[in-house]
Write an enzyme that holds these catalytic residues in place. Structure first.
Site, PDB file in Angstrom:
ATOM      1  N   LYS A  13       0.470  -0.938  -0.329  1.00 20.40           N
ATOM      2  CA  LYS A  13      -0.082   0.013   0.150  1.00 20.40           C
ATOM      3  C   LYS A  13       0.921   1.570   0.050  1.00 20.40           C
ATOM      4  CE  LYS A  13      -3.395  -2.258   1.657  1.00 20.40           C
ATOM      5  NZ  LYS A  13      -4.634  -2.871   3.725  1.00 20.40           N
ATOM      6  N   HIS A  95      -8.738  -2.795  -5.871  1.00 27.07           N
ATOM      7  CA  HIS A  95      -8.728  -3.265  -4.211  1.00 27.07           C
ATOM      8  C   HIS A  95     -10.025  -2.352  -4.103  1.00 27.07           C
ATOM      9  CE1 HIS A  95      -7.189  -2.936   0.001  1.00 27.07           C
ATOM     10  NE2 HIS A  95      -6.188  -3.941  -0.926  1.00 27.07           N
ATOM     11  N   GLU A 165     -11.330 -10.211  -0.318  1.00 31.00           N
ATOM     12  CA  GLU A 165     -10.428  -9.358   0.969  1.00 31.00           C
ATOM     13  C   GLU A 165     -12.276  -8.801   1.158  1.00 31.00           C
ATOM     14  OE1 GLU A 165      -6.387  -8.229   0.527  1.00 31.00           O
ATOM     15  OE2 GLU A 165      -7.445  -6.911  -0.468  1.00 31.00           O
ATOM     16  N   GLY A 171      -7.292  -4.884   7.506  1.00 27.15           N
ATOM     17  CA  GLY A 171      -6.437  -4.400   8.332  1.00 27.15           C
ATOM     18  C   GLY A 171      -7.186  -3.804   9.623  1.00 27.15           C
ATOM     19  N   SER A 211      -5.829  -8.922   6.826  1.00 29.99           N
ATOM     20  CA  SER A 211      -5.846  -9.810   8.280  1.00 29.99           C
ATOM     21  C   SER A 211      -4.851 -10.528   8.557  1.00 29.99           C
ATOM     22  CB  SER A 211      -7.096  -8.767   9.065  1.00 29.99           C
ATOM     23  OG  SER A 211      -7.328  -8.700   9.708  1.00 29.99           O
TER      24      SER A 211
END
Ligand code: PGA
Length: 257
Positions: A13, A95, A165, A171, A211
């Site tokens: 990122k 994303h 995802e 996160g 995660s």
């Protein structure tokens, strides 16, 4: 059974300057000959140096986004050809942070993927539901729509990677249950079969992301149709990423060839 080469992908990122390149050397030292494929997607500013530092070591590098056009007046954007020129073999597209922060639609993702594929990049196309969508039992509808809208024609088992995802797991330290992950990954495989035919669909790797860390990796990698991971926070430090690669190698060795 089709043998898919498992993939451990790191998404840095907007993190990392040249000081962090040492982390990649540490990953190479820890895994000089991994069974799985390793991919790191650093910020565009680090791509060229990272690919030069990696040299002949078995780690691929990739971009985190590219523009849908081949070139032109698009200040601040990066083209697929620029990524290739800097050493990238892959690009992450769609994303959820791009979809949220930049309003990217499925149509944008498909157009970007078309350009990236035409430039010779492999694409990692991301899909995933929000917490509201999951709580409304809309997960599979959302994922189905994202798959149908984001994947261009002309993909193959080699140049397409999918990443599931869940937005609420990115996160946050929250991870779906293995049943929830398995349900979505099986669904994605089925949709790919319908769209691309069984031969191609069985060769496409489907990653889980959100995660992933050393302590949950083995459990996630044991789920059916999970062929690896797209790792954010835990890919930034070799000490966190290397054990995830160990878990993926170990999971691969359990799969009959
Ligand atoms: P995370 O991010 O591992 O930090 O949750 C995953 C991703 O967004 O690719």
């Amino acid at each position: 059974m089709t043998r898919r080469r498992r993939l451990a992908a790191g998404n840095w990122k907007m993190n990392g300057t040249s000081a962090e390149l040492a982390e990649i050397s540490a990953v190479i030292t820890a895994h000089p000959a991994p069974d799985c494929e390793i991919l790191i997607c650093p910020p565009a500013t680090l791509l060229e140096r990272m690919s030069r530092d990696i040299g002949e070591a078995p780690i691929a590098v990739g971009g985190q986004d590219c523009h849908r056009e081949e070139a032109g007046a698009h200040t601040g954007d990066v083209s697929a050809a620029m990524l290739v020129d800097a050493g990238a073999a892959y690009v992450i597209l769609g994303h959820s942070e791009r979809r949220q922060d930049h309003g990217e639609t499925n149509d944008d993702v498909r157009a970007k993927a078309r350009t990236a594929l035409a430039t010779g990049l492999r694409v990692v196309i991301c899909v995933g539901e929000t917490l509201t969508e999951r709580e409304a039992s809309n997960t599979l509808d959302i994922i189905g729509g994202q798959l149908a809208g984001s994947i261009p024609d002309l993909v193959t088992g080699e140049n397409l990677v999918l990443a599931y995802e869940p937005v609420w797991a990115i996160g946050t330290g929250k991870v779906p249950t293995t049943d929830q992950i398995g349900e979505v990954h099986d669904f994605i495989r089925l949709q790919l079969e319908k769209r691309l035919g069984e031969g191609v669909a069985l060769s496409v790797r489907i990653l889980y992301g959100g995660s992933v860390k050393a302590s949950n990796a083995a459990e996630i990698f044991a789920v059916s149709n999970v062929d690896g991971a797209l790792v954010g926070g835990a890919s930034l430090k070799a000490a966190d990423f290397a054990p995830i690669i160990v878990a993926l190698d170990a999971a691969g060795q359990r799969v009959p060839g």
